[in-house]
Design a protein around this motif. Structure first.
Motif, PDB file in Angstrom:
ATOM      1  N   ASN A 147      53.400 -12.299  43.354  1.00 34.94           N
ATOM      2  CA  ASN A 147      52.478 -12.449  44.480  1.00 34.94           C
ATOM      3  C   ASN A 147      52.762 -11.446  45.593  1.00 34.94           C
ATOM      4  O   ASN A 147      53.892 -11.004  45.774  1.00 34.94           O
ATOM      5  CB  ASN A 147      52.611 -13.860  45.062  1.00 34.94           C
ATOM      6  N   LEU A 148      51.709 -11.164  46.360  1.00 36.92           N
ATOM      7  CA  LEU A 148      51.803 -10.374  47.579  1.00 36.92           C
ATOM      8  C   LEU A 148      51.208 -11.222  48.690  1.00 36.92           C
ATOM      9  O   LEU A 148      50.066 -11.671  48.600  1.00 36.92           O
ATOM     10  CB  LEU A 148      51.023  -9.063  47.457  1.00 36.92           C
ATOM     11  N   VAL A 149      51.998 -11.459  49.743  1.00 34.24           N
ATOM     12  CA  VAL A 149      51.554 -12.247  50.885  1.00 34.24           C
ATOM     13  C   VAL A 149      51.559 -11.332  52.111  1.00 34.24           C
ATOM     14  O   VAL A 149      52.579 -10.727  52.423  1.00 34.24           O
ATOM     15  CB  VAL A 149      52.484 -13.463  51.127  1.00 34.24           C
ATOM     16  N   VAL A 150      50.413 -11.223  52.788  1.00 30.68           N
ATOM     17  CA  VAL A 150      50.299 -10.403  53.997  1.00 30.68           C
ATOM     18  C   VAL A 150      49.778 -11.301  55.105  1.00 30.68           C
ATOM     19  O   VAL A 150      48.750 -11.959  54.943  1.00 30.68           O
ATOM     20  CB  VAL A 150      49.341  -9.205  53.778  1.00 30.68           C
ATOM     21  N   GLU A 151      50.494 -11.329  56.248  1.00 29.07           N
ATOM     22  CA  GLU A 151      50.104 -12.210  57.341  1.00 29.07           C
ATOM     23  C   GLU A 151      50.350 -11.529  58.678  1.00 29.07           C
ATOM     24  O   GLU A 151      51.397 -10.916  58.892  1.00 29.07           O
ATOM     25  CB  GLU A 151      50.927 -13.495  57.270  1.00 29.07           C
ATOM     26  N   ALA A 152      49.366 -11.628  59.556  1.00 30.87           N
ATOM     27  CA  ALA A 152      49.503 -11.130  60.928  1.00 30.87           C
ATOM     28  C   ALA A 152      49.139 -12.256  61.877  1.00 30.87           C
ATOM     29  O   ALA A 152      48.166 -12.981  61.643  1.00 30.87           O
ATOM     30  CB  ALA A 152      48.588  -9.927  61.158  1.00 30.87           C
ATOM     31  N   GLY A 153      49.912 -12.396  62.957  1.00 36.76           N
ATOM     32  CA  GLY A 153      49.652 -13.451  63.932  1.00 36.76           C
ATOM     33  C   GLY A 153      48.410 -13.193  64.769  1.00 36.76           C
ATOM     34  O   GLY A 153      47.831 -14.109  65.324  1.00 36.76           O
ATOM     35  N   ARG A 154      47.950 -11.939  64.829  1.00 35.42           N
ATOM     36  CA  ARG A 154      46.804 -11.611  65.669  1.00 35.42           C
ATOM     37  C   ARG A 154      45.824 -10.726  64.891  1.00 35.42           C
ATOM     38  O   ARG A 154      44.843 -11.221  64.391  1.00 35.42           O
ATOM     39  CB  ARG A 154      47.318 -10.931  66.946  1.00 35.42           C
ATOM     40  N   ASN A 155      46.069  -9.428  64.786  1.00 35.65           N
ATOM     41  CA  ASN A 155      45.125  -8.507  64.149  1.00 35.65           C
ATOM     42  C   ASN A 155      45.663  -7.957  62.838  1.00 35.65           C
ATOM     43  O   ASN A 155      46.774  -7.439  62.791  1.00 35.65           O
ATOM     44  CB  ASN A 155      44.821  -7.322  65.083  1.00 35.65           C
ATOM     45  N   LEU A 156      44.843  -8.026  61.808  1.00 31.90           N
ATOM     46  CA  LEU A 156      45.130  -7.418  60.513  1.00 31.90           C
ATOM     47  C   LEU A 156      44.140  -6.269  60.375  1.00 31.90           C
ATOM     48  O   LEU A 156      43.005  -6.456  59.961  1.00 31.90           O
ATOM     49  CB  LEU A 156      44.953  -8.442  59.402  1.00 31.90           C
ATOM     50  N   GLY A 157      44.554  -5.082  60.805  1.00 27.98           N
ATOM     51  CA  GLY A 157      43.681  -3.909  60.808  1.00 27.98           C
ATOM     52  C   GLY A 157      43.242  -3.596  62.217  1.00 27.98           C
ATOM     53  O   GLY A 157      43.468  -4.380  63.142  1.00 27.98           O
ATOM     54  N   PRO A 158      42.696  -2.390  62.426  1.00 26.96           N
ATOM     55  CA  PRO A 158      42.219  -1.454  61.404  1.00 26.96           C
ATOM     56  C   PRO A 158      43.385  -0.778  60.683  1.00 26.96           C
ATOM     57  O   PRO A 158      44.468  -0.624  61.235  1.00 26.96           O
ATOM     58  CB  PRO A 158      41.424  -0.422  62.208  1.00 26.96           C
ATOM     59  N   PHE A 159      43.112  -0.347  59.440  1.00 32.02           N
ATOM     60  CA  PHE A 159      44.130   0.283  58.607  1.00 32.02           C
ATOM     61  C   PHE A 159      44.071   1.799  58.626  1.00 32.02           C
ATOM     62  O   PHE A 159      44.823   2.449  57.919  1.00 32.02           O
ATOM     63  CB  PHE A 159      44.028  -0.219  57.177  1.00 32.02           C
ATOM     64  N   HIS A 160      43.143   2.373  59.365  1.00 32.54           N
ATOM     65  CA  HIS A 160      43.088   3.823  59.524  1.00 32.54           C
ATOM     66  C   HIS A 160      42.474   4.132  60.879  1.00 32.54           C
ATOM     67  O   HIS A 160      41.810   3.303  61.489  1.00 32.54           O
ATOM     68  CB  HIS A 160      42.279   4.495  58.405  1.00 32.54           C
ATOM     69  N   THR A 161      42.731   5.361  61.373  1.00 34.87           N
ATOM     70  CA  THR A 161      42.217   5.769  62.673  1.00 34.87           C
ATOM     71  C   THR A 161      41.144   6.834  62.500  1.00 34.87           C
ATOM     72  O   THR A 161      41.079   7.504  61.476  1.00 34.87           O
ATOM     73  CB  THR A 161      43.343   6.329  63.557  1.00 34.87           C
ATOM     74  N   TYR A 162      40.295   6.980  63.468  1.00 35.22           N
ATOM     75  CA  TYR A 162      39.273   8.032  63.532  1.00 35.22           C
ATOM     76  C   TYR A 162      38.305   8.032  62.366  1.00 35.22           C
ATOM     77  O   TYR A 162      37.853   9.073  61.937  1.00 35.22           O
ATOM     78  CB  TYR A 162      39.926   9.414  63.677  1.00 35.22           C
ATOM     79  N   GLY A 163      37.983   6.881  61.807  1.00 37.88           N
ATOM     80  CA  GLY A 163      36.981   6.801  60.754  1.00 37.88           C
ATOM     81  C   GLY A 163      37.380   7.514  59.477  1.00 37.88           C
ATOM     82  O   GLY A 163      36.544   7.784  58.627  1.00 37.88           O
ATOM     83  N   GLN A 164      38.657   7.827  59.316  1.00 39.19           N
ATOM     84  CA  GLN A 164      39.122   8.516  58.112  1.00 39.19           C
ATOM     85  C   GLN A 164      39.224   7.525  56.956  1.00 39.19           C
ATOM     86  O   GLN A 164      39.371   6.328  57.144  1.00 39.19           O
ATOM     87  CB  GLN A 164      40.495   9.142  58.349  1.00 39.19           C
ATOM     88  N   ASN A 165      39.158   8.049  55.739  1.00 41.23           N
ATOM     89  CA  ASN A 165      39.427   7.229  54.562  1.00 41.23           C
ATOM     90  C   ASN A 165      40.916   6.962  54.493  1.00 41.23           C
ATOM     91  O   ASN A 165      41.724   7.713  55.029  1.00 41.23           O
ATOM     92  CB  ASN A 165      38.977   7.956  53.295  1.00 41.23           C
ATOM     93  N   GLY A 166      41.262   5.915  53.792  1.00 39.90           N
ATOM     94  CA  GLY A 166      42.675   5.595  53.626  1.00 39.90           C
ATOM     95  C   GLY A 166      42.994   4.282  54.289  1.00 39.90           C
ATOM     96  O   GLY A 166      42.217   3.741  55.054  1.00 39.90           O
ATOM     97  N   GLY A 167      44.135   3.775  53.953  1.00 39.97           N
ATOM     98  CA  GLY A 167      44.561   2.496  54.472  1.00 39.97           C
ATOM     99  C   GLY A 167      44.006   1.374  53.623  1.00 39.97           C
ATOM    100  O   GLY A 167      42.806   1.268  53.462  1.00 39.97           O
TER     101      GLY A 167
END
Length: 184
Positions: A147-167
């Protein structure tokens, strides 16, 4: 201790009240921390774990080879900032505050393995203060069963900056990730 005597070795850095900084000032030669197949890798900081922090600094590479079920452990009492991990073991990435511009490729090796990412506040990509036009990304890629568990207490993302692909967050199934072969 050595592994030929049956004892596991451990590469560990602990800063109970401060930061662990593995910053380099060369994009050509980022710092690389290796642990051998029978060993474990742990970075534990009361403050932040920092892989790089600005213009002219390369991203730290943390590498663990071996198909070993002992997770790579990175724990910060504050933030985990900038870095890239490639491991053939599960990973535990825990920050009391934020995980910023951090990526990994990891490998669960059994159905019981759990890789986890936890941030008390945000898991995000964020522009570098010294170079705000440089694109940044967060990417978590896990191979293998379990399993993979991902948790954020507030914001999950954005995963990239400036509208670029990736993340991304990707579980790629029961296949080896090539970390051992890439490490040599």
């Amino acid at each position: 201790m050595n592994s030929s005597s049956g004892n596991a070795l451990r590469l560990a850095a602990t800063a109970l009240t401060g930061d662990i900084d593995i910053t380099t000032y060369s994009f050509d030669k980022p710092p690389t921390l290796y642990a051998s197949p029978s060993n474990s890798l742990s970075l534990i900081a009361g403050g932040s774990v920092v892989g790089h922090a600005g213009l002219g600094q390369g991203i730290a590479q943390l590498v663990m080879s071996g198909r070993n079920d002992t997770p790579v452990l990175i724990v910060a009492g504050e933030d985990i900032i900038y870095g890239n991990i490639r491991t053939s073991s599960p990973i535990r990435l825990w920050a009391a505050r934020d995980i910023v511009d951090f990526s990994f490729v990891a490998q669960n090796n059994s159905d019981d393995d759990i890789s986890s990412v936890y941030a008390g506040r945000d898991i995000i990509a964020k522009p570098l203060p010294d170079n705000p036009s440089q694109s940044q990304a967060v990417s978590f890629r896990l191979y293998g069963p379990g399993n993979l568990v991902v948790e954020a207490g507030r914001n999950l993302g954005p995963f990239h900056t400036y509208g670029q692909n990736g993340g991304d967050i990707t579980a790629l199934g029961n296949a080896p990730n090539g970390a051992s072969a890439a490490i040599g």
